[in-house]
Design an enzyme around this catalytic site. Structure first.
Site, PDB file in Angstrom:
ATOM      1  N   ALA A  25      -3.494  -7.512  -1.915  1.00  0.00           N
ATOM      2  CA  ALA A  25      -2.213  -8.222  -1.629  1.00  0.00           C
ATOM      3  C   ALA A  25      -1.554  -7.430  -0.353  1.00  0.00           C
ATOM      4  O   ALA A  25      -2.091  -6.408   0.062  1.00  0.00           O
ATOM      5  CB  ALA A  25      -1.200  -8.151  -2.817  1.00  0.00           C
ATOM      6  N   HIS A  26      -1.004  -8.384   0.572  1.00  0.00           N
ATOM      7  CA  HIS A  26      -0.324  -7.772   1.655  1.00  0.00           C
ATOM      8  C   HIS A  26      -1.150  -7.259   2.776  1.00  0.00           C
ATOM      9  O   HIS A  26      -1.056  -6.147   3.196  1.00  0.00           O
ATOM     10  CB  HIS A  26       0.860  -7.034   1.408  1.00  0.00           C
ATOM     11  CG  HIS A  26       1.776  -7.402   0.036  1.00  0.00           C
ATOM     12  ND1 HIS A  26       2.445  -8.727   0.234  1.00  0.00           N
ATOM     13  CD2 HIS A  26       2.040  -7.080  -0.991  1.00  0.00           C
ATOM     14  CE1 HIS A  26       3.279  -8.763  -0.886  1.00  0.00           C
ATOM     15  NE2 HIS A  26       3.007  -7.697  -1.421  1.00  0.00           N
ATOM     16  N   GLN A  27      -2.359  -7.808   2.933  1.00  0.00           N
ATOM     17  CA  GLN A  27      -3.222  -7.382   3.931  1.00  0.00           C
ATOM     18  C   GLN A  27      -2.519  -6.920   5.385  1.00  0.00           C
ATOM     19  O   GLN A  27      -1.645  -8.049   5.784  1.00  0.00           O
ATOM     20  CB  GLN A  27      -4.415  -8.370   4.164  1.00  0.00           C
ATOM     21  CG  GLN A  27      -5.424  -8.289   2.810  1.00  0.00           C
ATOM     22  CD  GLN A  27      -4.995  -8.812   1.782  1.00  0.00           C
ATOM     23  OE1 GLN A  27      -4.224  -9.735   1.949  1.00  0.00           O
ATOM     24  NE2 GLN A  27      -5.208  -8.313   0.657  1.00  0.00           N
ATOM     25  N   MET A  28      -2.836  -6.095   5.752  1.00  0.00           N
ATOM     26  CA  MET A  28      -2.452  -5.871   7.304  1.00  0.00           C
ATOM     27  C   MET A  28      -3.640  -5.173   7.915  1.00  0.00           C
ATOM     28  O   MET A  28      -4.365  -4.681   7.565  1.00  0.00           O
ATOM     29  CB  MET A  28      -1.178  -4.811   7.009  1.00  0.00           C
ATOM     30  CG  MET A  28       0.054  -5.499   6.465  1.00  0.00           C
ATOM     31  SD  MET A  28       1.421  -4.238   6.199  1.00  0.00           S
ATOM     32  CE  MET A  28       1.065  -3.777   4.634  1.00  0.00           C
ATOM     33  N   PRO A  73       4.985  -5.450   2.675  1.00  0.00           N
ATOM     34  CA  PRO A  73       5.396  -5.894   4.081  1.00  0.00           C
ATOM     35  C   PRO A  73       6.860  -5.938   4.275  1.00  0.00           C
ATOM     36  O   PRO A  73       7.440  -5.733   5.434  1.00  0.00           O
ATOM     37  CB  PRO A  73       4.664  -7.299   4.350  1.00  0.00           C
ATOM     38  CG  PRO A  73       3.914  -7.398   3.113  1.00  0.00           C
ATOM     39  CD  PRO A  73       4.005  -6.319   2.160  1.00  0.00           C
TER      40      PRO A  73
END
Length: 173
Positions: free
Chosen positions: A125-128, A170
């Site tokens: 989740a919340h790839q950056m 994020p």
């Protein structure tokens, strides 16, 4: 501690049918903890690569090496201990053959369980960092002004321009 909505809870289980139905009936009495593992920051854990195959389909090459496996194992052990200390009566791992933890003595089974690719459920989740910003056109998708290289009017202004995942939600950024 993530919100345990029914869809998230059901998708994380390795049980189906009657077992899943019974688990979902008890959902209002279920707690959950997660551990965030960051790969790509250590030479022995290079991180994953997404590329495009010749036929246009995506190809994901995501090694789950020994360093990441050990981090996952240790995180699960510490989360089990945390849950026991908080008064949990029973915990389950997300292995296909679930490990049940009811006391400190059950943690040995969790330590002995297999960790790695296809050995247990792994969520993301919340790839950056997918469009890392940088000055080098060869190694970055986005220039220092957030403009996608080669595109006049396309800008990326979100967590994907970070050099890597930060290991926090994020909203913290």
């Amino acid at each position: 501690v993530p919100p345990l909505q029914p869809m998230l809870a059901a998708s994380g289980l390795s049980i189906f049918g009657r077992g899943q139905t019974e688990f979902m009936r008890q959902l209002s009495h279920v707690g959950c903890t997660i551990a965030i593992s960051i790969d790509g920051l250590h030479p022995q854990s290079p991180g994953g690569v997404v590329s495009v195959r010749r036929d246009g389909r995506p190809k994901v090459d995501y090694p789950v090496g020994p360093l990441l496996q050990e981090a996952m194992r240790e995180a699960h052990v510490q989360m089990a201990r945390l849950q026991l200390a908080a008064g949990a009566r029973e915990m389950y791992s997300l292995h296909p053959e679930q490990v049940s933890i009811r006391s400190e003595s059950d943690i040995a089974a969790l330590k002995a369980a297999p960790y790695g690719a296809l050995q247990h459920n792994i969520f993301t989740a919340h790839q950056m960092g997918g469009c890392a910003m940088g000055g080098d056109p060869e190694s970055s998708v986005v220039d220092p002004e957030h403009r996608v290289r080669g595109m006049h009017n396309l800008f990326v202004v979100d967590g994907s321009v970070f050099p890597t995942a930060l290991g926090v939600n994020p909203s913290e950024t």
